[in-house]
Scaffold this motif. Structure first.
Motif, PDB file in Angstrom:
ATOM      1  N   LEU A  23       0.822  -1.207   0.000  1.00 39.73           N
ATOM      2  CA  LEU A  23       0.000   0.000   0.000  1.00 39.73           C
ATOM      3  C   LEU A  23       0.854   1.254   0.000  1.00 39.73           C
ATOM      4  O   LEU A  23       0.546   2.230  -0.701  1.00 39.73           O
ATOM      5  CB  LEU A  23      -0.926  -0.010   1.214  1.00 39.73           C
ATOM      6  CG  LEU A  23      -1.802   1.233   1.438  1.00 39.73           C
ATOM      7  CD1 LEU A  23      -2.746   1.438   0.259  1.00 39.73           C
ATOM      8  CD2 LEU A  23      -2.583   1.104   2.742  1.00 39.73           C
ATOM      9  N   ALA A  24       1.937   1.254   0.756  1.00 44.91           N
ATOM     10  CA  ALA A  24       2.761   2.460   0.895  1.00 44.91           C
ATOM     11  C   ALA A  24       3.516   2.796  -0.390  1.00 44.91           C
ATOM     12  O   ALA A  24       3.707   3.974  -0.707  1.00 44.91           O
ATOM     13  CB  ALA A  24       3.747   2.283   2.047  1.00 44.91           C
ATOM     14  N   ASN A  29      -1.897  -6.307 -12.703  1.00 46.31           N
ATOM     15  CA  ASN A  29      -1.871  -7.556 -11.931  1.00 46.31           C
ATOM     16  C   ASN A  29      -0.907  -7.482 -10.748  1.00 46.31           C
ATOM     17  O   ASN A  29      -0.275  -8.469 -10.373  1.00 46.31           O
ATOM     18  CB  ASN A  29      -1.497  -8.747 -12.832  1.00 46.31           C
ATOM     19  CG  ASN A  29      -2.544  -8.989 -13.899  1.00 46.31           C
ATOM     20  OD1 ASN A  29      -3.741  -8.809 -13.671  1.00 46.31           O
ATOM     21  ND2 ASN A  29      -2.096  -9.392 -15.087  1.00 46.31           N
ATOM     22  N   LEU A  30      -0.791  -6.282 -10.171  1.00 48.20           N
ATOM     23  CA  LEU A  30       0.030  -6.108  -8.974  1.00 48.20           C
ATOM     24  C   LEU A  30      -0.800  -6.450  -7.732  1.00 48.20           C
ATOM     25  O   LEU A  30      -2.006  -6.208  -7.704  1.00 48.20           O
ATOM     26  CB  LEU A  30       0.531  -4.664  -8.885  1.00 48.20           C
ATOM     27  CG  LEU A  30       1.534  -4.239  -9.961  1.00 48.20           C
ATOM     28  CD1 LEU A  30       1.781  -2.742  -9.882  1.00 48.20           C
ATOM     29  CD2 LEU A  30       2.837  -4.997  -9.814  1.00 48.20           C
ATOM     30  N   PRO A  31      -0.168  -7.018  -6.721  1.00 46.66           N
ATOM     31  CA  PRO A  31      -0.916  -7.361  -5.488  1.00 46.66           C
ATOM     32  C   PRO A  31      -1.340  -6.102  -4.745  1.00 46.66           C
ATOM     33  O   PRO A  31      -0.530  -5.459  -4.068  1.00 46.66           O
ATOM     34  CB  PRO A  31       0.102  -8.189  -4.689  1.00 46.66           C
ATOM     35  CG  PRO A  31       1.440  -7.761  -5.201  1.00 46.66           C
ATOM     36  CD  PRO A  31       1.256  -7.407  -6.641  1.00 46.66           C
ATOM     37  N   PHE A  32      -2.605  -5.740  -4.874  1.00 45.74           N
ATOM     38  CA  PHE A  32      -3.110  -4.520  -4.232  1.00 45.74           C
ATOM     39  C   PHE A  32      -4.526  -4.777  -3.724  1.00 45.74           C
ATOM     40  O   PHE A  32      -5.513  -4.357  -4.344  1.00 45.74           O
ATOM     41  CB  PHE A  32      -3.089  -3.350  -5.220  1.00 45.74           C
ATOM     42  CG  PHE A  32      -3.351  -2.013  -4.572  1.00 45.74           C
ATOM     43  CD1 PHE A  32      -2.345  -1.372  -3.863  1.00 45.74           C
ATOM     44  CD2 PHE A  32      -4.589  -1.419  -4.660  1.00 45.74           C
ATOM     45  CE1 PHE A  32      -2.582  -0.150  -3.262  1.00 45.74           C
ATOM     46  CE2 PHE A  32      -4.840  -0.198  -4.060  1.00 45.74           C
ATOM     47  CZ  PHE A  32      -3.833   0.437  -3.364  1.00 45.74           C
ATOM     48  N   PRO A  33      -4.665  -5.470  -2.602  1.00 47.42           N
ATOM     49  CA  PRO A  33      -6.003  -5.774  -2.064  1.00 47.42           C
ATOM     50  C   PRO A  33      -6.541  -4.669  -1.168  1.00 47.42           C
ATOM     51  O   PRO A  33      -6.962  -4.904  -0.029  1.00 47.42           O
ATOM     52  CB  PRO A  33      -5.761  -7.059  -1.277  1.00 47.42           C
ATOM     53  CG  PRO A  33      -4.361  -6.912  -0.776  1.00 47.42           C
ATOM     54  CD  PRO A  33      -3.603  -6.143  -1.842  1.00 47.42           C
ATOM     55  N   SER A  78      -8.772  -0.716  -0.899  1.00 45.44           N
ATOM     56  CA  SER A  78      -9.787   0.132  -1.505  1.00 45.44           C
ATOM     57  C   SER A  78      -9.217   1.530  -1.759  1.00 45.44           C
ATOM     58  O   SER A  78      -8.130   1.886  -1.283  1.00 45.44           O
ATOM     59  CB  SER A  78     -11.009   0.219  -0.592  1.00 45.44           C
ATOM     60  OG  SER A  78     -10.655   0.812   0.651  1.00 45.44           O
ATOM     61  N   VAL A  79      -9.973   2.329  -2.494  1.00 51.77           N
ATOM     62  CA  VAL A  79      -9.552   3.699  -2.792  1.00 51.77           C
ATOM     63  C   VAL A  79      -9.529   4.544  -1.521  1.00 51.77           C
ATOM     64  O   VAL A  79      -8.633   5.372  -1.325  1.00 51.77           O
ATOM     65  CB  VAL A  79     -10.479   4.317  -3.851  1.00 51.77           C
ATOM     66  CG1 VAL A  79     -10.083   5.761  -4.133  1.00 51.77           C
ATOM     67  CG2 VAL A  79     -10.444   3.501  -5.135  1.00 51.77           C
ATOM     68  N   SER A  80     -10.510   4.350  -0.637  1.00 47.68           N
ATOM     69  CA  SER A  80     -10.550   5.125   0.610  1.00 47.68           C
ATOM     70  C   SER A  80      -9.333   4.827   1.486  1.00 47.68           C
ATOM     71  O   SER A  80      -8.761   5.736   2.098  1.00 47.68           O
ATOM     72  CB  SER A  80     -11.833   4.818   1.371  1.00 47.68           C
ATOM     73  OG  SER A  80     -11.915   3.438   1.683  1.00 47.68           O
ATOM     74  N   LEU A  81      -8.925   3.563   1.531  1.00 43.33           N
ATOM     75  CA  LEU A  81      -7.727   3.218   2.301  1.00 43.33           C
ATOM     76  C   LEU A  81      -6.480   3.788   1.646  1.00 43.33           C
ATOM     77  O   LEU A  81      -5.525   4.192   2.329  1.00 43.33           O
ATOM     78  CB  LEU A  81      -7.620   1.693   2.425  1.00 43.33           C
ATOM     79  CG  LEU A  81      -6.604   1.152   3.439  1.00 43.33           C
ATOM     80  CD1 LEU A  81      -6.925   1.660   4.837  1.00 43.33           C
ATOM     81  CD2 LEU A  81      -6.587  -0.366   3.423  1.00 43.33           C
ATOM     82  N   PHE A  82      -6.478   3.838   0.324  1.00 41.55           N
ATOM     83  CA  PHE A  82      -5.363   4.443  -0.414  1.00 41.55           C
ATOM     84  C   PHE A  82      -5.223   5.923  -0.044  1.00 41.55           C
ATOM     85  O   PHE A  82      -4.115   6.403   0.228  1.00 41.55           O
ATOM     86  CB  PHE A  82      -5.615   4.273  -1.912  1.00 41.55           C
ATOM     87  CG  PHE A  82      -4.537   4.831  -2.794  1.00 41.55           C
ATOM     88  CD1 PHE A  82      -3.439   4.082  -3.153  1.00 41.55           C
ATOM     89  CD2 PHE A  82      -4.629   6.137  -3.274  1.00 41.55           C
ATOM     90  CE1 PHE A  82      -2.442   4.605  -3.973  1.00 41.55           C
ATOM     91  CE2 PHE A  82      -3.642   6.670  -4.092  1.00 41.55           C
ATOM     92  CZ  PHE A  82      -2.554   5.901  -4.437  1.00 41.55           C
TER      93      PHE A  82
END
Length: 273
Positions: free
Chosen positions: A115-116, A148-152, A154-158
């Motif tokens: 995420l970071a 296809n990058l591992p990004f589980p 949401s937009v709000s968490l982003f």
């Protein structure tokens, strides 16, 4: 150009000469030399004692090589996303500096690097004014998932993580990159200008390490230049002797950069990604 004149009567466009471009780069280098010691970038440089205590909590559970794998994974994620969005390499390197600064203040177990890493790139896009309407947060996340990058997440968490990154960086977002100094040193040292691309590649690889937290940009440029000269069997000791620079500091930067440039399973993994 005087747009009131017909096209045929307008004077021909004159591009700046090589001498003019060199003077512009020299002024930029001098400006960095004057501004850097008082900048926030200089305050982010760690002493040897501070660097020794860096990632002390993480090293109780993982090895240093595993931490390097995390940094390489973040660099690969940023590089692929930058290629998708057609961003320049300085944007990626600035984002990597943000990534290392963020985890110098935050534990690796508190915020997921998956995420970071894209959040740091998103902040760098805004800081370097590469932001367009096509790179807003929802589309940014869509581009991540399309690769296809591992990004589980949401937009709000982003967007929430963006505020965490800015707070951890203390809103100090100015980053000096060593490219302008690198070209100047290359010409002054007498090294073949054809080696400039090799020097830039070594500089780009150095941002996957903690070198930006330990050394100022001109030291990184000199270390990368020395490494390229050593690989090509060029002796620059006489030129380095003319510089007012501590040999120990330059040697530590060369060793830190060479650790990432030498053949190893980590580099083989990076090339395979």
């Amino acid at each position: 150009f005087d747009r009131r004149l017909p096209v045929a009567a307008r004077p021909a466009r004159r591009w700046p000469s090589r001498t003019t471009r060199w003077r512009t780069r020299t002024r930029a280098g001098r400006a960095m030399a004057c501004c850097f010691p008082k900048s926030s970038h200089a305050r982010w440089l760690l002493s040897d004692a501070e660097y020794a205590s860096l990632h002390a909590e993480e090293l109780r559970h993982v090895t240093a090589d595993e931490l390097q794998v995390v940094a390489l994974g973040a660099a690969d994620c940023m590089q692929r996303l930058a290629g998708k969005l057609r961003l320049r390499q300085p944007v990626v390197n600035t984002a990597l500096v943000y990534f290392h600064r963020f985890y110098a203040r935050t534990s690796l177990f508190d915020v997921d690097p998956r995420l970071a890493a894209p959040v740091c790139l998103y902040v760098a896009v805004k800081v370097l004014e590469c932001y367009t309407s096509s790179i807003d947060a929802p589309r940014f996340v869509d581009h991540l998932k399309s690769l296809n990058l591992p990004f589980p997440f949401s937009v709000s968490l982003f967007l929430s993580c963006e505020f965490l990154v800015l707070e951890a960086l203390n809103y100090q977002l100015i980053v000096y990159l060593p490219y302008s100094m690198l070209e100047r040193y290359l010409i002054d040292s007498g090294l073949d200008t054809k080696r400039l691309e090799s020097c830039r590649k070594v500089v780009n690889d150095s941002f996957t390490t903690d070198a930006a937290l330990r050394f100022p940009p001109h030291i990184i440029a000199l270390g990368c230049l020395q490494l390229v000269a050593y690989i090509n069997q060029v002796d620059l000791r006489e030129w380095f002797a003319t510089l007012r620079l501590r040999i120990a500091q330059r040697w530590r930067e060369t060793s830190a950069t060479a650790k990432d440039c030498r053949p190893s399973p980590l580099i083989a993994m990076r090339r395979a990604l």
